[in-house]
Motif scaffolding. Sequence first.
Motif, PDB file in Angstrom:
ATOM      1  N   ILE A  79      -6.167   6.070  -3.701  1.00 49.51           N
ATOM      2  CA  ILE A  79      -5.420   5.661  -2.504  1.00 49.51           C
ATOM      3  C   ILE A  79      -5.126   6.859  -1.597  1.00 49.51           C
ATOM      4  CG2 ILE A  79      -3.101   5.854  -3.474  1.00 49.51           C
ATOM      5  CD1 ILE A  79      -2.452   3.201  -1.962  1.00 49.51           C
ATOM      6  N   ARG A  84       1.228   4.109  -2.752  1.00 47.16           N
ATOM      7  CA  ARG A  84       1.021   5.515  -2.408  1.00 47.16           C
ATOM      8  C   ARG A  84       2.157   6.384  -2.964  1.00 47.16           C
ATOM      9  NH1 ARG A  84      -0.437   4.703   2.331  1.00 47.16           N
ATOM     10  NH2 ARG A  84      -2.639   5.074   2.063  1.00 47.16           N
ATOM     11  N   GLU A  87       0.832  -1.207   0.000  1.00 41.93           N
ATOM     12  CA  GLU A  87       0.000   0.000   0.000  1.00 41.93           C
ATOM     13  C   GLU A  87       0.867   1.259   0.000  1.00 41.93           C
ATOM     14  OE1 GLU A  87      -3.776   1.946   2.381  1.00 41.93           O
ATOM     15  OE2 GLU A  87      -2.655   0.320   3.325  1.00 41.93           O
TER      16      GLU A  87
END
Length: 135
Positions: free
Chosen positions: A97, A79, A75
């Motif tokens: 995101i 990002r 994640e």
Amino acid sequence: MSDTSKFLADIQRIKKHVRADNGGKYDGRKVCEQISSLFASSNRNAGDLARSIADYWLNSYIFASTDVENEPSQENIDRITVFQNFLDGDSDEDYSILTGDDWETLKDFCDDEAENLDLDSLQNFMSIILDNGAL
């Protein structure tokens, strides 16, 4: 190879080299610090804006993690890749995101650096920010 693909390949190289240089032991903090430096140096055309974004990513997402030694998570890689696409001016990117706080921070960073950015880049950044509801 696109800028994003190269950036992701460079992240994998950083992870590999840090592990190799550390006797096979992974050091997430060191990896993320190097990714942050890579981000800033890869975006020199954005000046202090790139450094501010890199520092924001590092402090808000990496150092705030409950498992810093195993960062970056997928994640957090996603990002920073989206932040890279933002600096590339990719208005077609999926920015979902990013949080409202991320957008507010990007807006503030762009405001702070407005006089140091070329007008086309600034307009592009602000257009992406506007399209994502932060203005």
